[in-house]
Design a protein around this motif. Structure first.
Motif, PDB file in Angstrom:
ATOM      1  N   ALA A  30     -31.302  23.814   0.038  1.00 19.20           N
ATOM      2  CA  ALA A  30     -31.118  25.129   0.180  1.00 19.20           C
ATOM      3  C   ALA A  30     -31.369  25.447   1.503  1.00 19.20           C
ATOM      4  CB  ALA A  30     -31.570  26.174  -0.874  1.00 19.20           C
ATOM      5  N   ARG A  31     -30.925  26.675   2.122  1.00 19.09           N
ATOM      6  CA  ARG A  31     -31.346  27.224   3.195  1.00 19.09           C
ATOM      7  C   ARG A  31     -31.942  28.573   2.721  1.00 19.09           C
ATOM      8  NH1 ARG A  31     -29.007  24.447   7.372  1.00 19.09           N
ATOM      9  NH2 ARG A  31     -26.425  23.884   7.095  1.00 19.09           N
ATOM     10  N   SER A  32     -33.267  28.726   2.416  1.00 17.53           N
ATOM     11  CA  SER A  32     -33.896  29.624   1.558  1.00 17.53           C
ATOM     12  C   SER A  32     -34.213  30.912   2.463  1.00 17.53           C
ATOM     13  CB  SER A  32     -35.274  29.098   1.053  1.00 17.53           C
ATOM     14  OG  SER A  32     -35.881  30.167   0.546  1.00 17.53           O
ATOM     15  N   VAL A  76     -15.712  17.819  15.830  1.00 22.94           N
ATOM     16  CA  VAL A  76     -16.815  17.416  15.037  1.00 22.94           C
ATOM     17  C   VAL A  76     -17.962  18.238  15.108  1.00 22.94           C
ATOM     18  CG1 VAL A  76     -15.909  15.159  15.580  1.00 22.94           C
ATOM     19  CG2 VAL A  76     -17.933  15.974  16.714  1.00 22.94           C
ATOM     20  N   MET A  77     -18.796  18.060  13.838  1.00 23.47           N
ATOM     21  CA  MET A  77     -19.916  18.815  13.762  1.00 23.47           C
ATOM     22  C   MET A  77     -21.036  18.458  14.713  1.00 23.47           C
ATOM     23  SD  MET A  77     -20.613  19.504   9.779  1.00 23.47           S
ATOM     24  CE  MET A  77     -19.940  20.641   8.811  1.00 23.47           C
ATOM     25  N   GLY A  78     -22.101  19.023  14.647  1.00 26.95           N
ATOM     26  CA  GLY A  78     -23.441  18.862  15.616  1.00 26.95           C
ATOM     27  C   GLY A  78     -24.268  20.011  15.946  1.00 26.95           C
ATOM     28  N   ARG A  79     -23.546  21.240  15.700  1.00 29.54           N
ATOM     29  CA  ARG A  79     -24.456  22.578  16.149  1.00 29.54           C
ATOM     30  C   ARG A  79     -24.676  22.575  17.620  1.00 29.54           C
ATOM     31  NH1 ARG A  79     -27.195  25.871  12.203  1.00 29.54           N
ATOM     32  NH2 ARG A  79     -26.938  24.226  10.795  1.00 29.54           N
ATOM     33  N   GLY A 110     -34.204  15.327   8.643  1.00 32.28           N
ATOM     34  CA  GLY A 110     -32.827  14.919   7.958  1.00 32.28           C
ATOM     35  C   GLY A 110     -31.728  15.821   8.729  1.00 32.28           C
ATOM     36  N   SER A 111     -30.849  15.407   9.235  1.00 35.63           N
ATOM     37  CA  SER A 111     -29.768  16.000   9.731  1.00 35.63           C
ATOM     38  C   SER A 111     -28.688  15.115  10.460  1.00 35.63           C
ATOM     39  CB  SER A 111     -30.344  16.914  11.173  1.00 35.63           C
ATOM     40  OG  SER A 111     -29.304  17.631  11.674  1.00 35.63           O
ATOM     41  N   ILE A 112     -27.579  15.429  10.066  1.00 34.84           N
ATOM     42  CA  ILE A 112     -26.499  14.497  10.723  1.00 34.84           C
ATOM     43  C   ILE A 112     -26.228  14.857  12.401  1.00 34.84           C
ATOM     44  CG2 ILE A 112     -25.240  14.521   8.611  1.00 34.84           C
ATOM     45  CD1 ILE A 112     -23.111  16.379  10.155  1.00 34.84           C
ATOM     46  N   ASP A 113     -26.968  16.014  12.952  1.00 41.04           N
ATOM     47  CA  ASP A 113     -26.900  16.299  14.272  1.00 41.04           C
ATOM     48  C   ASP A 113     -27.414  15.343  14.917  1.00 41.04           C
ATOM     49  OD1 ASP A 113     -25.307  18.262  12.905  1.00 41.04           O
ATOM     50  OD2 ASP A 113     -26.889  19.760  13.233  1.00 41.04           O
ATOM     51  N   ASN A 114     -28.542  14.514  14.685  1.00 39.30           N
ATOM     52  CA  ASN A 114     -29.386  13.919  15.629  1.00 39.30           C
ATOM     53  C   ASN A 114     -29.945  14.783  16.882  1.00 39.30           C
ATOM     54  OD1 ASN A 114     -30.747  11.601  16.246  1.00 39.30           O
ATOM     55  ND2 ASN A 114     -29.092  10.679  17.690  1.00 39.30           N
ATOM     56  N   ALA A 148     -16.995  18.763  20.385  1.00 34.37           N
ATOM     57  CA  ALA A 148     -18.091  19.110  19.447  1.00 34.37           C
ATOM     58  C   ALA A 148     -18.018  20.710  19.001  1.00 34.37           C
ATOM     59  CB  ALA A 148     -19.247  18.730  20.410  1.00 34.37           C
ATOM     60  N   GLU A 149     -18.617  20.975  17.989  1.00 32.04           N
ATOM     61  CA  GLU A 149     -18.413  22.276  17.554  1.00 32.04           C
ATOM     62  C   GLU A 149     -18.940  23.271  18.127  1.00 32.04           C
ATOM     63  OE1 GLU A 149     -19.565  22.842  13.465  1.00 32.04           O
ATOM     64  OE2 GLU A 149     -21.684  21.998  14.096  1.00 32.04           O
ATOM     65  N   GLY A 150     -20.245  22.670  19.208  1.00 33.44           N
ATOM     66  CA  GLY A 150     -20.869  23.663  20.019  1.00 33.44           C
ATOM     67  C   GLY A 150     -20.682  23.536  21.322  1.00 33.44           C
ATOM     68  N   GLY A 153     -15.103  18.932   9.456  1.00 38.54           N
ATOM     69  CA  GLY A 153     -16.048  19.664   8.635  1.00 38.54           C
ATOM     70  C   GLY A 153     -16.720  18.728   7.640  1.00 38.54           C
ATOM     71  N   HIS A 154     -17.002  19.176   6.536  1.00 33.62           N
ATOM     72  CA  HIS A 154     -18.084  18.618   5.645  1.00 33.62           C
ATOM     73  C   HIS A 154     -17.916  17.190   5.138  1.00 33.62           C
ATOM     74  CE1 HIS A 154     -19.579  22.810   5.994  1.00 33.62           C
ATOM     75  NE2 HIS A 154     -20.551  22.457   5.527  1.00 33.62           N
ATOM     76  N   VAL A 155     -16.682  16.696   5.611  1.00 31.32           N
ATOM     77  CA  VAL A 155     -16.488  15.329   5.229  1.00 31.32           C
ATOM     78  C   VAL A 155     -17.551  14.479   5.998  1.00 31.32           C
ATOM     79  CG1 VAL A 155     -14.806  13.444   5.779  1.00 31.32           C
ATOM     80  CG2 VAL A 155     -14.225  15.594   4.750  1.00 31.32           C
ATOM     81  N   GLN A 156     -17.941  15.012   7.095  1.00 31.71           N
ATOM     82  CA  GLN A 156     -18.937  14.197   7.880  1.00 31.71           C
ATOM     83  C   GLN A 156     -20.341  14.102   7.168  1.00 31.71           C
ATOM     84  OE1 GLN A 156     -18.306  15.603  12.323  1.00 31.71           O
ATOM     85  NE2 GLN A 156     -17.456  17.137  10.935  1.00 31.71           N
ATOM     86  N   ARG A 157     -20.542  15.157   6.440  1.00 27.46           N
ATOM     87  CA  ARG A 157     -21.996  15.324   5.545  1.00 27.46           C
ATOM     88  C   ARG A 157     -21.717  14.372   4.337  1.00 27.46           C
ATOM     89  NH1 ARG A 157     -23.982  20.959   6.649  1.00 27.46           N
ATOM     90  NH2 ARG A 157     -24.381  20.990   4.516  1.00 27.46           N
ATOM     91  N   GLY A 158     -20.587  14.052   3.815  1.00 27.12           N
ATOM     92  CA  GLY A 158     -20.653  13.621   2.282  1.00 27.12           C
ATOM     93  C   GLY A 158     -20.448  12.355   2.469  1.00 27.12           C
TER      94      GLY A 158
HETATM   95  O1  F6P Z   1     -27.060  20.843  10.541  1.00 25.55           O
HETATM   96  C1  F6P Z   1     -26.012  20.111   9.995  1.00 25.55           C
HETATM   97  C2  F6P Z   1     -24.695  20.923   9.911  1.00 25.55           C
HETATM   98  O2  F6P Z   1     -23.699  19.969   9.323  1.00 25.55           O
HETATM   99  C3  F6P Z   1     -24.177  21.179  11.406  1.00 25.55           C
HETATM  100  O3  F6P Z   1     -23.448  20.020  11.851  1.00 25.55           O
HETATM  101  C4  F6P Z   1     -23.274  22.240  11.191  1.00 25.55           C
HETATM  102  O4  F6P Z   1     -22.983  23.109  12.148  1.00 25.55           O
HETATM  103  C5  F6P Z   1     -23.937  23.069  10.131  1.00 25.55           C
HETATM  104  O5  F6P Z   1     -24.677  21.868   9.337  1.00 25.55           O
HETATM  105  C6  F6P Z   1     -22.915  23.613   8.773  1.00 25.55           C
HETATM  106  O6  F6P Z   1     -23.866  24.358   8.111  1.00 25.55           O
HETATM  107  P1  F6P Z   1     -23.279  24.640   6.494  1.00 25.55           P
HETATM  108  O7  F6P Z   1     -23.140  23.391   5.653  1.00 25.55           O
HETATM  109  O8  F6P Z   1     -24.256  25.745   6.014  1.00 25.55           O
HETATM  110  O9  F6P Z   1     -21.864  25.179   6.742  1.00 25.55           O
END
Ligand code: F6P
Length: 364
Positions: free
Chosen positions: A71-73, A191-194, A147-151, A247-249, A281-286
């Motif tokens: 969670a992001r508490s 693609v993600m990466g903040r 733990g973060s896909i962003d490296n 990159a999303e950022g 999107g979140h496919v990248q994290r799944g």
């Molecule tokens: O930090 C990981 C990450 O997947 C980023 O790449 C992305 O910007 C963010 O989290 C998305 O966050 P959420 O899952 O809360 O939408």
């Protein structure tokens, strides 16, 4: 015996389960009692803490996400939330923690660690904790795993999940390439990466993309024309599919976002081509973790449990990371603050500042 908690916090990442499994089993092997704090720091605030046995982390090595929840508490960002977290941990005698999370989660961890004596004092003064328990646990020992896909953590070469996310992106690029080639289309893939361009840059290299936009290297004014020229050249050379990664950022030199929709507009106006946008999107994290994210996270979890169980009073907390392909201990405070400095500079379009912050002294 020592009581060790493990939690995963922030965005989930493939390989978190491998890390949790290694922490739990190493802890048990070293004679500790090990507990899962469910759903990140929120579980500490709410007292969702349970003992784990060896078999409780069986068959999770190959699973995506995190089986102990994350969670992001928001509660943990407040002092009352952290008071509850301290009391809940100490009710179970837990004063050692491995936290698997991104820079935000590790920043919160460090704040909690430094506040710990004050929190205990306040709990005792208000009757929330008996003085003997507080006296028996004067210090909180923590070890961080990134733990973060962003490296995106300064000081470690790879964060847990980045390799799997990169695999996922490259698979998607291969899939897009076949439909793009059939229609002679250009695709703009976000693609993600903040704040970090690692995933976009590496995916562009691994996927053979034509052009890539990343936050750390804002393009010079007039880049649109350069991009269009490149795409024209590759069409002229007979290539049927074109791919631009964003990159999303991604930012320009003034710090203004460069979006996939903007890039598509440029391509349609100046190239008179039918461009499409795909936001992965979140496919990248799944999905399942890569082999690397399984074995490396296992080594990291093993090292983190050892580190936190052998920590002595008065020591500095560490992040366990990877450097030159070996497990390395990084100073937590410096790693987190350098990472923050990079993100701030990147957001301001300050490339030189970002590079300077990245090359902090402890990374030599
Ligand atoms: O930090 C990981 C990450 O997947 C980023 O790449 C992305 O910007 C963010 O989290 C998305 O966050 P959420 O899952 O809360 O939408």
């Amino acid at each position: 015996s020592s009581r060790l908690g493990v939690l995963t916090s922030g965005g989930d990442a493939q390989g978190m389960n491998a890390a949790v499994r290694a922490v739990v089993r190493t802890g048990l092997h070293l004679g500790a009692e090990v507990f899962a704090v469910d759903d990140g720091w929120q579980g500490a605030v709410d007292g969702h803490i349970r003992a784990l046995a060896w078999d409780d982390v069986g068959s999770i090595l190959n699973r995506g996400g995190t089986v102990i929840g994350t969670a992001r508490s928001a509660d943990f960002r407040t002092r009352p939330g952290r008071l509850r977290a301290a009391r809940n941990l100490l009710e179970r005698g837990i004063d050692r923690l491995v936290v698997v999370g991104g820079d935000g989660s590790l920043t919160g961890t460090e704040l909690f660690r430094t506040e710990w004596p004050g929190l205990l004092e306040e709990l005792v003064a208000t009757g929330g904790l008996d003085a003997a328990t507080a006296a028996a646990h004067p210090e909180l020992f923590v070890a961080g795993l990134v733990g973060s896909i962003d490296n995106d953590m300064v000081g470690t070469e790879m964060t847990i999940g980045a390799d799997s996310a990169l695999h996922r992106i490259v698979e998607a690029l291969d899939a897009i390439a076949s439909t793009a080639a059939s229609h002679q289309r250009t695709f703009v893939v976000e693609v993600m990466g903040r704040h970090c361009g690692y995933l976009a840059l590496m995916a562009a290299v691994a996927g053979g993309s034509d052009y890539v936009l990343i936050p750390e290297s804002p393009p010079a004014p007039g880049w649109e024309e350069e991009m269009v020229d490149k795409l024209r050249e590759s069409r002229a050379a007979g290539r049927r599919e074109s791919m631009v990664l964003v990159a999303e950022g991604a930012r320009d030199r003034a710090g203004a976002p460069i979006t996939a929709a903007y890039v598509r507009g440029v391509l349609q106006d100046r190239l008179s081509e039918d461009a499409r946008v795909t936001i992965l999107g979140h496919v990248q994290r799944g999905g399942a973790p890569s082999a690397y994210d399984r074995w490396m996270s296992t080594l990291l979890g093993y090292a983190a449990a050892q580190e936190v169980l052998s920590a002595e009073p008065g020591g500095e907390p560490h992040v366990v990371g990877v450097r030159h392909n070996r497990i390395t201990l990084l100073p937590l405070v410096e790693a987190v603050s350098a990472t923050r400095a990079v993100a701030t500079a990147v957001d301001a379009g300050d490339y030189a500042g970002a590079m300077a912050a990245r090359g902090s002294s402890f990374t030599e």
